[in-house]
Design an enzyme around this catalytic site. Sequence first.
Site, PDB file in Angstrom:
ATOM      1  N   LYS A  21       0.842  -1.200   0.000  1.00 56.65           N
ATOM      2  CA  LYS A  21       0.000   0.000   0.000  1.00 56.65           C
ATOM      3  C   LYS A  21       0.872   1.242   0.000  1.00 56.65           C
ATOM      4  O   LYS A  21       1.480   1.598   1.003  1.00 56.65           O
ATOM      5  CB  LYS A  21      -0.930   0.061   1.209  1.00 56.65           C
ATOM      6  N   GLU A  42       9.349   1.440  11.072  1.00 57.06           N
ATOM      7  CA  GLU A  42      10.343   2.504  10.869  1.00 57.06           C
ATOM      8  C   GLU A  42       9.603   3.813  11.061  1.00 57.06           C
ATOM      9  O   GLU A  42       8.779   4.176  10.222  1.00 57.06           O
ATOM     10  CB  GLU A  42      10.884   2.477   9.440  1.00 57.06           C
ATOM     11  N   GLY A  81       6.399   5.206   8.620  1.00 54.44           N
ATOM     12  CA  GLY A  81       5.559   6.400   8.709  1.00 54.44           C
ATOM     13  C   GLY A  81       5.727   7.054  10.067  1.00 54.44           C
ATOM     14  O   GLY A  81       6.781   6.938  10.688  1.00 54.44           O
ATOM     15  N   SER A  82       4.668   7.703  10.528  1.00 60.92           N
ATOM     16  CA  SER A  82       4.769   8.464  11.769  1.00 60.92           C
ATOM     17  C   SER A  82       4.702   7.540  12.988  1.00 60.92           C
ATOM     18  O   SER A  82       4.134   6.454  12.934  1.00 60.92           O
ATOM     19  CB  SER A  82       3.624   9.480  11.837  1.00 60.92           C
ATOM     20  N   GLU A 106       9.080  16.102  15.828  1.00 63.67           N
ATOM     21  CA  GLU A 106       9.458  15.920  14.421  1.00 63.67           C
ATOM     22  C   GLU A 106       8.656  16.889  13.564  1.00 63.67           C
ATOM     23  O   GLU A 106       7.429  16.832  13.543  1.00 63.67           O
ATOM     24  CB  GLU A 106       9.175  14.476  13.970  1.00 63.67           C
ATOM     25  N   ILE A 130       1.038   6.730  13.991  1.00 64.63           N
ATOM     26  CA  ILE A 130       0.388   5.626  13.265  1.00 64.63           C
ATOM     27  C   ILE A 130       1.088   4.304  13.585  1.00 64.63           C
ATOM     28  O   ILE A 130       0.442   3.253  13.641  1.00 64.63           O
ATOM     29  CB  ILE A 130       0.348   5.908  11.748  1.00 64.63           C
ATOM     30  N   CYS A 149      12.962  10.888   7.392  1.00 61.94           N
ATOM     31  CA  CYS A 149      12.910  10.419   8.772  1.00 61.94           C
ATOM     32  C   CYS A 149      14.238  10.663   9.482  1.00 61.94           C
ATOM     33  O   CYS A 149      14.262  10.865  10.678  1.00 61.94           O
ATOM     34  CB  CYS A 149      12.521   8.951   8.807  1.00 61.94           C
TER      35      CYS A 149
HETATM   36  P1  NAI Z   1       1.360   8.517   8.276  1.00 61.45           P
HETATM   37  O1  NAI Z   1       2.116   7.785   9.296  1.00 61.45           O
HETATM   38  O2  NAI Z   1      -0.057   8.859   8.546  1.00 61.45           O
HETATM   39  O3  NAI Z   1       1.374   7.719   6.878  1.00 61.45           O
HETATM   40  C1  NAI Z   1       2.288   6.710   6.526  1.00 61.45           C
HETATM   41  C2  NAI Z   1       1.558   5.554   5.861  1.00 61.45           C
HETATM   42  O4  NAI Z   1       0.678   4.946   6.796  1.00 61.45           O
HETATM   43  C3  NAI Z   1       0.679   5.935   4.674  1.00 61.45           C
HETATM   44  O5  NAI Z   1       0.708   4.913   3.702  1.00 61.45           O
HETATM   45  C4  NAI Z   1      -0.700   6.004   5.303  1.00 61.45           C
HETATM   46  O6  NAI Z   1      -1.759   5.803   4.376  1.00 61.45           O
HETATM   47  C5  NAI Z   1      -0.636   4.852   6.267  1.00 61.45           C
HETATM   48  N1  NAI Z   1      -1.596   4.930   7.376  1.00 61.45           N
HETATM   49  C6  NAI Z   1      -2.133   6.038   7.950  1.00 61.45           C
HETATM   50  N2  NAI Z   1      -2.974   5.694   8.935  1.00 61.45           N
HETATM   51  C7  NAI Z   1      -2.990   4.349   8.999  1.00 61.45           C
HETATM   52  C8  NAI Z   1      -3.668   3.397   9.813  1.00 61.45           C
HETATM   53  N3  NAI Z   1      -4.511   3.775  10.786  1.00 61.45           N
HETATM   54  N4  NAI Z   1      -3.444   2.091   9.611  1.00 61.45           N
HETATM   55  C9  NAI Z   1      -2.570   1.679   8.655  1.00 61.45           C
HETATM   56  N5  NAI Z   1      -1.917   2.535   7.840  1.00 61.45           N
HETATM   57  C10 NAI Z   1      -2.108   3.852   8.009  1.00 61.45           C
HETATM   58  O7  NAI Z   1       2.147   9.852   7.965  1.00 61.45           O
HETATM   59  P2  NAI Z   1       1.597  11.200   7.269  1.00 61.45           P
HETATM   60  O8  NAI Z   1       0.262  11.578   7.818  1.00 61.45           O
HETATM   61  O9  NAI Z   1       1.722  11.054   5.814  1.00 61.45           O
HETATM   62  O10 NAI Z   1       2.646  12.261   7.784  1.00 61.45           O
HETATM   63  C11 NAI Z   1       2.508  12.821   9.092  1.00 61.45           C
HETATM   64  C12 NAI Z   1       3.836  12.879   9.783  1.00 61.45           C
HETATM   65  O11 NAI Z   1       4.376  11.589   9.893  1.00 61.45           O
HETATM   66  C13 NAI Z   1       4.894  13.656   9.071  1.00 61.45           C
HETATM   67  O12 NAI Z   1       4.801  15.016   9.310  1.00 61.45           O
HETATM   68  C14 NAI Z   1       6.134  13.068   9.667  1.00 61.45           C
HETATM   69  O13 NAI Z   1       6.404  13.654  10.903  1.00 61.45           O
HETATM   70  C15 NAI Z   1       5.778  11.623   9.857  1.00 61.45           C
HETATM   71  N6  NAI Z   1       6.265  10.782   8.767  1.00 61.45           N
HETATM   72  C16 NAI Z   1       7.419  10.095   8.958  1.00 61.45           C
HETATM   73  C17 NAI Z   1       7.929   9.327   7.933  1.00 61.45           C
HETATM   74  C18 NAI Z   1       9.182   8.596   8.091  1.00 61.45           C
HETATM   75  O14 NAI Z   1       9.800   8.232   7.098  1.00 61.45           O
HETATM   76  N7  NAI Z   1       9.599   8.299   9.295  1.00 61.45           N
HETATM   77  C19 NAI Z   1       7.284   9.255   6.619  1.00 61.45           C
HETATM   78  C20 NAI Z   1       6.042   9.970   6.545  1.00 61.45           C
HETATM   79  C21 NAI Z   1       5.585  10.722   7.590  1.00 61.45           C
END
Ligand code: NAI
Length: 499
Positions: free
Chosen positions: A194, A270, A247-248, A403, A251, A304
């Site tokens: 996904k 991660e 991701g975050s 972050e 989440i 990240c």
């Molecule tokens: P996110 O953590 O919401 O999204 C990452 C992935 O998780 C996406 O594919 C999203 O569709 C999926 N996701 C979201 N909610 C979910 C759930 N309940 N169950 C399963 N999958 C789910 O991150 P978002 O909203 O795009 O960005 C918010 C913050 O997250 C950013 O400002 C940053 O601080 C952090 N982030 C960190 C990343 C990293 O590489 N460590 C990458 C992206 C975001």
Amino acid sequence: MAQISTPPGIELSTATHTFLDQPQQLFIDGTWTNAASGETFDTINPATGELLARVPLADASDVDQAVAAARAALAGKWGQINGEQRAQQLWRIADLLDANVDHLAEIETLDNGKPFRVSRYDVIFAARHFRYYAGWAGKLEGSTVPVSIPNQFVYTRREPMGVVGLIIPWNFPLLMAAWKLAPALAAGNTTILKPAEQTPLSALRLGVLLQEAGLPDGVVNIVTGPGLPTGAAITEHMDVDKVAFTGSTAIGRKVMAAAANSNLKRISLELGGKSPNVIFADADITNAAKGAAWAVFSTAGQECVAGSRLFVERAVYDQVLDGLTLQAERIRVGNGFDKVHVGPIITETQLDRVMSYIESGKASGAQVVSGGERLGDELANGYFLRPTIFAHEDDSLDIVREEIFGPVVAVTPFDDWDELVSRANTTEYGLAAGVWTRDVAKAHRFAHAVQAGTVWINGYGLFDAAAPFGGYKQSGFGREMGKEALELYTQVKTVWVGV
Ligand code: NAI
Ligand code: MG
């Protein structure tokens, strides 16, 4: 049809036009299909704010289909072939990535905004990942185990986890898909991928290449949609054996809770970071200031590992701040198809989030040394931010603790070793760290003292398929890349034989 505008003089390839002109569909069991509900969502170009494509919004019923296809594929031909044959599949995927590097990079730059040159590197590194793990596919050995009970021969096997869900973010869409797919496939798993809802297109294009590579139906299924319902349908699924998530941290917790509340699926996470980058007075200051700028401003800070807390030994503090400012002001921000260093923030929402951190930094008394504004004029429709430098002496500020995921660095002086180590480690995160010094012993001492999964000495942000990567503390657990990633996608079976 969607409008696709590029800067003057830039022509997209025919392949990219063709791809964007056709309807986007889910990839389930080797077949391209609409979401069962018929619903779609928009993905936009963050450099222009324009709609790029409508993409199917998969719900739990689509995820069910994908999981059933993956389960069937595990029991089918894919489950029977040997490591050498899986390696051949991975090599074919790598070759197809290389053969389509410009086309894939165009898609990535349109959907994510990052500079085209950087997108090309992402594709090339993705190809390398598949080759690296091709090398492992036939080398997943167990061991023989001497036991104290007589007349027993005991050995272990390394078996695939089974059906694996791969949930990835928007900052490195294709590369992160490769980070997860390559080891998962090398180990013989089947998968549901996904991509992030902000950047679904390169994964969908990858699906076509996987078909061309001859991967059996159902080995990789690609479902697009947001966290809710699509991501959650994967993490809550009773027949998914493992989820690998990037991701975050917020989440990440939900993924862990979903695993706990469903079938205790294995997870690897991660997550976020607030990584310390340290410049000692004995460093090559010009080089260190430049490195510190790239550590946080590349990818517009949406990494990240961003070196977002910069600690500078007081004797060189002003010098570093000047050097960093010079670097920041030289960074060209703009449309990724122009000759720029840095592209936009991914969405208006993220831009607002970063801006609110900048406002909070200003309000709390941190000094803005450079940047801090959104870019206007011909960039006004996109989500562009100037690299921003804050100077502060208060680690309790939100801009120092949280972050931001934008081009914002918090710079602070330090006086002695104990203070430095304590402050560097005062964070809930532990993803990465950097240190700049000519003193080899000091560099290693810091590398050992800092609580982080990766430490760069006199460099920053380097990655390789062979080098393990992952977090300490709330930056997650599990190691991607290297031999370690194979642990995430295999389980050990012990066999006792009476002899
Ligand atoms: P996110 O953590 O919401 O999204 C990452 C992935 O998780 C996406 O594919 C999203 O569709 C999926 N996701 C979201 N909610 C979910 C759930 N309940 N169950 C399963 N999958 C789910 O991150 P978002 O909203 O795009 O960005 C918010 C913050 O997250 C950013 O400002 C940053 O601080 C952090 N982030 C960190 C990343 C990293 O590489 N460590 C990458 C992206 C975001
Ligand atoms: Mg997009």
